[in-house]
Design a protein around this motif. Structure first.
Motif, PDB file in Angstrom:
ATOM      1  N   GLY A  87      79.174  -1.785  74.905  1.00  0.00           N
ATOM      2  CA  GLY A  87      79.178  -1.916  73.553  1.00  0.00           C
ATOM      3  C   GLY A  87      80.389  -1.455  73.349  1.00  0.00           C
ATOM      4  O   GLY A  87      81.499  -0.431  74.082  1.00  0.00           O
ATOM      5  N   THR A  88      81.107  -1.147  72.071  1.00  0.00           N
ATOM      6  CA  THR A  88      82.336  -0.098  71.704  1.00  0.00           C
ATOM      7  C   THR A  88      82.194   0.938  71.498  1.00  0.00           C
ATOM      8  O   THR A  88      80.952   1.088  70.794  1.00  0.00           O
ATOM      9  CB  THR A  88      82.987  -1.274  70.976  1.00  0.00           C
ATOM     10  N   CYS A  89      83.096   1.940  71.426  1.00  0.00           N
ATOM     11  CA  CYS A  89      83.052   3.232  71.229  1.00  0.00           C
ATOM     12  C   CYS A  89      84.246   3.734  70.443  1.00  0.00           C
ATOM     13  O   CYS A  89      85.390   3.248  70.757  1.00  0.00           O
ATOM     14  CB  CYS A  89      82.420   3.316  72.447  1.00  0.00           C
ATOM     15  N   GLY A  90      84.464   4.526  70.080  1.00  0.00           N
ATOM     16  CA  GLY A  90      85.678   5.523  69.756  1.00  0.00           C
ATOM     17  C   GLY A  90      85.263   6.465  70.734  1.00  0.00           C
ATOM     18  O   GLY A  90      84.513   6.394  71.689  1.00  0.00           O
ATOM     19  N   GLY A  91      86.878   6.906  70.355  1.00  0.00           N
ATOM     20  CA  GLY A  91      87.224   7.418  71.867  1.00  0.00           C
ATOM     21  C   GLY A  91      88.299   8.665  71.096  1.00  0.00           C
ATOM     22  O   GLY A  91      89.057   8.840  69.900  1.00  0.00           O
ATOM     23  N   SER A 153      74.702   7.826  63.143  1.00  0.00           N
ATOM     24  CA  SER A 153      74.468   6.888  62.440  1.00  0.00           C
ATOM     25  C   SER A 153      75.731   6.313  61.062  1.00  0.00           C
ATOM     26  O   SER A 153      75.619   5.122  60.365  1.00  0.00           O
ATOM     27  CB  SER A 153      72.957   6.710  61.425  1.00  0.00           C
ATOM     28  N   SER A 154      77.241   6.926  61.605  1.00  0.00           N
ATOM     29  CA  SER A 154      77.829   6.258  61.130  1.00  0.00           C
ATOM     30  C   SER A 154      79.060   6.050  61.846  1.00  0.00           C
ATOM     31  O   SER A 154      79.581   6.601  63.260  1.00  0.00           O
ATOM     32  CB  SER A 154      78.248   7.748  60.355  1.00  0.00           C
ATOM     33  N   LEU A 155      79.963   4.836  61.355  1.00  0.00           N
ATOM     34  CA  LEU A 155      81.200   4.890  62.374  1.00  0.00           C
ATOM     35  C   LEU A 155      82.196   6.202  62.189  1.00  0.00           C
ATOM     36  O   LEU A 155      83.274   6.464  62.437  1.00  0.00           O
ATOM     37  CB  LEU A 155      81.676   3.139  61.722  1.00  0.00           C
ATOM     38  N   ASP A 174      79.913   6.386  70.305  1.00  0.00           N
ATOM     39  CA  ASP A 174      78.762   5.076  69.696  1.00  0.00           C
ATOM     40  C   ASP A 174      78.379   5.524  68.285  1.00  0.00           C
ATOM     41  O   ASP A 174      77.705   6.274  68.131  1.00  0.00           O
ATOM     42  CB  ASP A 174      78.980   4.750  70.564  1.00  0.00           C
ATOM     43  N   MET A 175      77.240   3.813  67.914  1.00  0.00           N
ATOM     44  CA  MET A 175      75.988   4.389  67.449  1.00  0.00           C
ATOM     45  C   MET A 175      74.661   3.418  67.946  1.00  0.00           C
ATOM     46  O   MET A 175      73.669   3.515  66.553  1.00  0.00           O
ATOM     47  CB  MET A 175      76.186   3.400  65.688  1.00  0.00           C
ATOM     48  N   GLU A 176      74.606   3.856  68.893  1.00  0.00           N
ATOM     49  CA  GLU A 176      73.517   2.653  69.472  1.00  0.00           C
ATOM     50  C   GLU A 176      73.087   4.033  70.605  1.00  0.00           C
ATOM     51  O   GLU A 176      71.669   4.095  70.862  1.00  0.00           O
ATOM     52  CB  GLU A 176      73.657   1.347  69.756  1.00  0.00           C
ATOM     53  N   LEU A 200      90.665   5.426  68.047  1.00  0.00           N
ATOM     54  CA  LEU A 200      90.476   6.871  68.735  1.00  0.00           C
ATOM     55  C   LEU A 200      90.379   7.738  67.090  1.00  0.00           C
ATOM     56  O   LEU A 200      91.098   7.447  66.610  1.00  0.00           O
ATOM     57  CB  LEU A 200      92.258   7.074  69.107  1.00  0.00           C
ATOM     58  N   CYS A 201      89.971   8.340  67.695  1.00  0.00           N
ATOM     59  CA  CYS A 201      89.355   9.854  66.522  1.00  0.00           C
ATOM     60  C   CYS A 201      90.286  10.606  66.522  1.00  0.00           C
ATOM     61  O   CYS A 201      90.194  10.822  65.066  1.00  0.00           O
ATOM     62  CB  CYS A 201      87.808  10.540  66.563  1.00  0.00           C
ATOM     63  N   ASP A 202      90.977  10.559  66.646  1.00  0.00           N
ATOM     64  CA  ASP A 202      92.282  11.731  66.836  1.00  0.00           C
ATOM     65  C   ASP A 202      93.314  11.267  67.473  1.00  0.00           C
ATOM     66  O   ASP A 202      94.348  11.912  67.124  1.00  0.00           O
ATOM     67  CB  ASP A 202      92.410  12.516  67.546  1.00  0.00           C
TER      68      ASP A 202
HETATM   69  N1  ADE Z   1      82.308   1.877  67.532  1.00  0.00           N
HETATM   70  C1  ADE Z   1      83.368   1.655  68.170  1.00  0.00           C
HETATM   71  N2  ADE Z   1      83.936   2.730  67.156  1.00  0.00           N
HETATM   72  C2  ADE Z   1      83.507   3.378  66.922  1.00  0.00           C
HETATM   73  C3  ADE Z   1      83.223   4.773  66.705  1.00  0.00           C
HETATM   74  N3  ADE Z   1      84.990   5.272  65.399  1.00  0.00           N
HETATM   75  N4  ADE Z   1      81.934   5.287  66.282  1.00  0.00           N
HETATM   76  C4  ADE Z   1      80.951   4.691  66.162  1.00  0.00           C
HETATM   77  N5  ADE Z   1      80.491   3.454  66.683  1.00  0.00           N
HETATM   78  C5  ADE Z   1      81.914   3.368  66.953  1.00  0.00           C
END
Ligand code: ADE
Length: 239
Positions: A87-91, A153-155, A174-176, A200-202
């Motif tokens: 799945g997708t994620c933040g980096g 559990s949070s975005l 990610d959340m999973e 991107l978280c930053d």
């Molecule tokens: N999925 C995609 N982006 C995310 C993020 N920033 N945090 C958690 N889950 C994500």
């Protein structure tokens, strides 16, 4: 070999579903919300299942509870040899992440389960679950970078979560992931995580807006990587 993907959102799974021509088995998990797509190859007895988390409140289900439920149901009913959470994620830009970049996890933790004052519950909360022993091999054969996935559990990202993420070396948020890995660790099924960056978280941008903007591109990149991954697994890791 039977590979079972756990993918939260339909948009994340759709390019992959189309590439592999898997078929929806409607209501297979009813009354649970998760959905099964599958394909079986009689020639070599290989099987590919894709389980999405389902829907609620007119949105795809996200998060640890739905992921736990889907993973447990999938393992009990389908008995896969390998689970892959994709799945997708933040980096983080400062850690080398780019939008659409695909990673294989070299570890996975929780970052939002604090029990101040008790080290054992603290350790239990973080989790730190093992990933499939061949994850590193596979990443190198596919020329994919590896990173530590951190699940909550949070975005959004709260400062108290960031403290744990930094302490534990988290690189992909990610959340999973950790919920899927937790169930796999209990059930004795190996797990791999394959993630593609949507935000991107930053970089100071709005997370949800960036996530939605990049979801299609990141899901396509993910699907390309997963296609190569499945071919490799069926050809080199099937017993
Ligand atoms: N999925 C995609 N982006 C995310 C993020 N920033 N945090 C958690 N889950 C994500």
């Amino acid at each position: 070999m039977h590979i079972c993907y756990i993918i939260a959102m339909q948009a994340e799974a759709q390019p992959f579903i189309e590439r592999f021509g898997v078929t929806l088995r409607e209501d297979f998990f009813s009354p649970l919300p998760c959905q099964l797509y599958e394909k079986h190859n009689d020639e070599d007895d290989s099987r590919l299942s894709i389980v999405t988390l389902g829907r609620s409140h007119d949105r795809d289900l996200l998060g640890c509870e739905a992921a736990t439920l889907a993973t447990h149901a999938a393992i009990e009913r389908l008995k896969p040899d390998l689970v892959i959470n994709s799945g997708t994620c933040g980096g983080w830009e400062r850690k080398g992440a780019e939008i659409g970049k695909v990673y294989v996890a070299d570890g996975v933790i929780f970052h939002d389960r604090r029990v101040p004052g008790d080290d054992n519950w603290g350790t239990q909360g973080v989790g730190n679950y093992p990933v499939w022993e061949h994850s590193e091999d596979v990443a190198s054969q596919l020329s994919l970078d590896m990173g530590r996935v951190t699940t909550g559990s949070s975005l959004d990202l709260q400062p108290c979560d960031e403290v744990i993420i930094e302490r534990e070396g988290g690189e992909l948020k990610d959340m999973e992931g950790a919920a899927v890995a937790f169930v796999c660790s209990l059930m004795g099924v190996p797990v791999m995580l394959v993630k593609s960056v949507t935000d991107l978280c930053d970089d100071g941008a709005d997370t949800l807006e960036t996530f939605l903007q990049n979801l299609k591109k990141a899901s396509e990149k993910l699907s390309e990587a997963n296609e190569r991954l499945v071919k490799l697994l069926f050809s080199r890791y099937s017993s």
